[in-house]
Enzyme design. Structure first.
Site, PDB file in Angstrom:
ATOM      1  N   HIS A 294      -7.347  -5.853  -0.683  1.00 56.32           N
ATOM      2  CA  HIS A 294      -6.230  -4.906  -0.718  1.00 56.32           C
ATOM      3  C   HIS A 294      -4.928  -5.661  -0.540  1.00 56.32           C
ATOM      4  CE1 HIS A 294      -4.147  -1.193  -0.530  1.00 56.32           C
ATOM      5  NE2 HIS A 294      -4.013  -1.116   0.782  1.00 56.32           N
TER       6      HIS A 294
ATOM      7  N   ASP B 138      -8.648  -4.591  -6.063  1.00 56.45           N
ATOM      8  CA  ASP B 138      -8.139  -3.804  -4.935  1.00 56.45           C
ATOM      9  C   ASP B 138      -8.946  -2.513  -4.791  1.00 56.45           C
ATOM     10  OD1 ASP B 138      -6.548  -2.130  -3.191  1.00 56.45           O
ATOM     11  OD2 ASP B 138      -4.869  -3.472  -3.609  1.00 56.45           O
TER      12      ASP B 138
ATOM     13  N   SER C  70       0.837  -1.191   0.000  1.00 56.91           N
ATOM     14  CA  SER C  70       0.000   0.000   0.000  1.00 56.91           C
ATOM     15  C   SER C  70       0.881   1.253   0.000  1.00 56.91           C
ATOM     16  CB  SER C  70      -0.963  -0.056   1.191  1.00 56.91           C
ATOM     17  OG  SER C  70      -1.982   0.893   1.071  1.00 56.91           O
TER      18      SER C  70
END
Length: 506
Positions: free
Chosen positions: A475, A445, A226
């Protein structure tokens, strides 16, 4: 309401379910590549870490041995590397096998997520890698045990949740929204003091290179997830010759500015919502309209909950919808919460929102969103005005009737009247001369849409960025159920052989 890019949200989900770059900002990211980094000339590079038993984590043991913790001294101001220092908290578990490669450094995202607390729970996911790597993570500066910033107390947070509408509909609500944003910034300034101008992604990337040297590694082997992908890209730009084997999973689009990033997230969360709705047999357009109508009703009249003196506001409801979209495992909880809300009970959506906001049963809140804000507002130079944001709202709402307005208003409110200027419009991640860097994207995602992996690879440069795509949900791709993804990542990190650029895992 916090911006949605947060790997740390996955930890909250699991716990709940069990129960084009611009660097015109001067030298912010330039002129300090490789051995010319101040860290290479600093006496701090020769410091010895005093590893000891961890007290901050509930999991004191790891496969093959105990978790160890230490504090790394880093310069407060990297422009003055011999000046005042601050501490960066580290955690590690040494490699379990004999054929050790080195350290593998993890950043789990946020910005603002604690690697010290997350690493032990992630160790089972990377057990194959642990055989040949020391697993290492850290709390970046301004986060948790590394001079963590708390901008307001629990009572103030709960009061703001009850009173501040993140999608203001009237002049009075708009005034309250921006006043709350300004007050939050003042609280951060008071809490962080002289640290506030020194918590940027660039500062942390330089900390990582010092970390590499002190850990005794010639190259930095890195696993970023991320926001950790942006941090990895910035490191690669600053220190291309020091990049070892680097994985960037759930990739933040480095070419997107503040508004572009918000649009990306509106698109990503709407896609994930559509996939969820299809999985329940609903038409995505009709299901989205139904949820948007529910949110409108909650905006007009917040729902009662089982929590004393707390109601479900529209802002909390959207946050509650967001959390289970981070993982397909959360979809049944979302179904139950939406059904309860339609019946007039906001308790389940409130519980989901509390999971995202790190609120425990005693009313204590975590500080991830505080650190997230001080880091991202120092990084981001753009400050859209309220008028500019309102002009963009129709476009945001077209992208997502559920999430668009929240993310649109956030572009102006997040760093409104921030006490420190931002550094750049978009991060510089070009890394000519670096070895292949593997970027991994996931078609479902919600927080970092799959397009970010290709854009990161393109920005890293020819012969550097390599893209691996998974047709999946949630995610992040690694450790999410795809043997194809896990095998490709493990092979690269263990043998140094990346997959062919453009490989797709079904």
């Amino acid at each position: 309401m916090a911006r949605f890019v947060r790997w740390a949200a996955l930890g909250a989900t699991a716990a709940l379910l069990v129960s084009g770059c611009d660097d015109s900002s001067g030298d912010a990211q330039s002129g300090k590549n490789g051995d010319s980094s101040p860290s290479s000339n600093s006496s701090l590079a020769s410091q010895k870490l005093d590893w000891g038993r961890c007290e901050a984590t509930d999991e004191a043991s790891a496969p093959g041995g105990e978790w160890q913790c230490a504090t790394l001294k880093v310069p407060l101001d990297w422009d003055k590397p011999e000046g005042e220092t601050i501490g960066v908290a580290l955690i590690r578990a040494e490699a379990t096998g004999d054929d050790r490669i080195g350290s593998l450094l993890f950043n789990f995202g946020g910005p603002g997520g604690s690697g010290v607390s997350m690493m032990p729970s992630y160790a089972s996911t990377v057990s194959t890698l642990h055989e040949r790597y020391d697993l290492v993570s850290f709390d970046p500066r301004g986060v948790a045990a590394s001079e963590g910033v708390r901008c307001r107390d629990d009572e103030e947070i709960q009061a703001a949740e009850a009173k501040v509408d993140a999608t203001p509909d009237t002049a009075a609500e708009e005034k309250a929204y921006f006043q709350d944003a300004a007050d939050f910034g003042k609280g951060c300034q008071k809490a962080a003091g002289k640290l506030l101008p020194h918590v940027s992604t660039t500062d942390t990337a330089r900390d990582m290179d010092l970390m590499r040297q002190v850990l005794g590694d010639e190259k930095l082997h890195y696993f970023g997830i991320s926001y950790g992908t942006e941090l990895g890209g910035v490191y690669a730009h600053l220190f291309p010759e020091k990049v070892g084997r680097m994985i960037l999973d759930a990739v933040v689009d480095p070419s997107a500015d503040t508004v572009g990033h918000a649009k990306n997230q509106a698109l990503g969360f709407q896609r994930a919502l559509n996939d969820y709705l299809e999985s329940t047999g609903q038409d995505p357009a009709e299901g989205t309209r139904k949820i948007a109508d529910l949110l409108d009703r909650i905006d007009a009249e917040p729902l009662p909950t089982s929590a004393p003196d707390r109601k479900l506001t529209q802002t909390l409801a959207v946050t509650g919808i967001v959390l289970p979209l981070y993982s397909k495992d959360g979809w049944p909880a979302l179904t139950s919460a939406l059904e309860a809300a339609e019946e007039g009970d906001g308790s389940e959506l409130l519980a989901l929102a509390d999971g995202y906001n790190e609120r425990d049963a005693s009313g204590n809140y975590g500080t991830t969103t505080h650190s997230q804000r001080v880091i991202s507002c120092l990084d981001d130079r753009q400050r859209p005005t309220p008028a500019q944001t309102k002009a963009l709202l129709p476009e945001f709402e077209k992208i997502s009737p559920v999430f668009g307005a929240f993310l649109g208003w956030d572009t102006a409110g997040w760093c409104h009247d921030w006490p420190v200027a931002g550094q750049h419009d978009t991060p510089e991640v070009s890394a000519p001369g670096a070895p292949p860097i593997l970027t991994v994207g996931n078609t479902g995602d919600p927080a970092t849409p799959v397009e970010g992996a290709r854009r990161m690879a393109d920005e890293l440069g020819k012969d550097v960025g390599v893209v691996l795509t998974w047709n999946g949900e949630g995610h992040g791709a690694y450790g999410s159920g795809s043997d194809c993804v896990d095998s490709a990542v493990d092979t690269y990190l263990l043998d140094g052989t990346p997959p062919k650029d453009g490989t797709v895992c079904s």
